[in-house]
Design a protein around this motif. Sequence first.
Motif, mmCIF file in Angstrom:
data_model
loop_
_atom_site.group_PDB
_atom_site.id
_atom_site.type_symbol
_atom_site.label_atom_id
_atom_site.label_comp_id
_atom_site.label_asym_id
_atom_site.label_seq_id
_atom_site.Cartn_x
_atom_site.Cartn_y
_atom_site.Cartn_z
ATOM 1 N N HIS A 66 -36.890 -0.998 -14.191
ATOM 2 C CA HIS A 66 -37.633 -2.086 -13.563
ATOM 3 C C HIS A 66 -36.805 -3.358 -13.663
ATOM 4 O O HIS A 66 -36.171 -3.617 -14.679
ATOM 5 N N HIS A 67 -36.793 -4.120 -12.586
ATOM 6 C CA HIS A 67 -36.111 -5.407 -12.608
ATOM 7 C C HIS A 67 -37.136 -6.474 -12.975
ATOM 8 O O HIS A 67 -38.092 -6.701 -12.233
ATOM 9 N N HIS A 90 -44.331 1.848 -14.616
ATOM 10 C CA HIS A 90 -43.642 1.112 -13.557
ATOM 11 C C HIS A 90 -44.594 0.856 -12.397
ATOM 12 O O HIS A 90 -44.666 -0.248 -11.854
ATOM 13 N N HIS A 94 -45.926 -2.752 -11.013
ATOM 14 C CA HIS A 94 -45.763 -3.210 -9.638
ATOM 15 C C HIS A 94 -47.087 -3.431 -8.930
ATOM 16 O O HIS A 94 -47.160 -4.244 -8.018
HETATM 17 ZN ZN LIG Z 1 -39.882 -2.435 -10.972
#
Ligand SMILES: [Zn+2]
Length: 110
Positions: A66-67, A90, A94
């Motif tokens: 994940h960013h 994740h 999001h």
């Molecule tokens: Zn992500």
Amino acid sequence: MSFRSRGPRTVPLKSAEEVDAIVRKIRDDQTRPENYRERSLKLHGWICAKCGREFELSNLHLLTVHHKDGNHNYNPPDGSNWENLCVYCHDDEHSRTILADYLAGKDKKS
Ligand SMILES: [Zn+2]
Ligand SMILES: [Zn+2]
């Protein structure tokens, strides 16, 4: 009686040559900027940063990167923008940020 692993298949142990080949491939992948996943996994370990679930080679595809700032093009080599999250966490992450991005009007690609 023989010991069996819990899975339906027994995974044969890899030979030294096979392991070498895998390591080489990973190293090659790391020279390409898009392969931040390999780097992040190496930096942060095969563990979900949220639920703490640990992964192994057989289920590693369920561990994703994940960013943190949502920018997939921002990949500092120290891993400060990455977080290893299992697909469930994740998704969870999001489902929140997508809404936040939507509300902030950042949904479109710039
Ligand atoms: Zn992500
Ligand atoms: Zn998780």
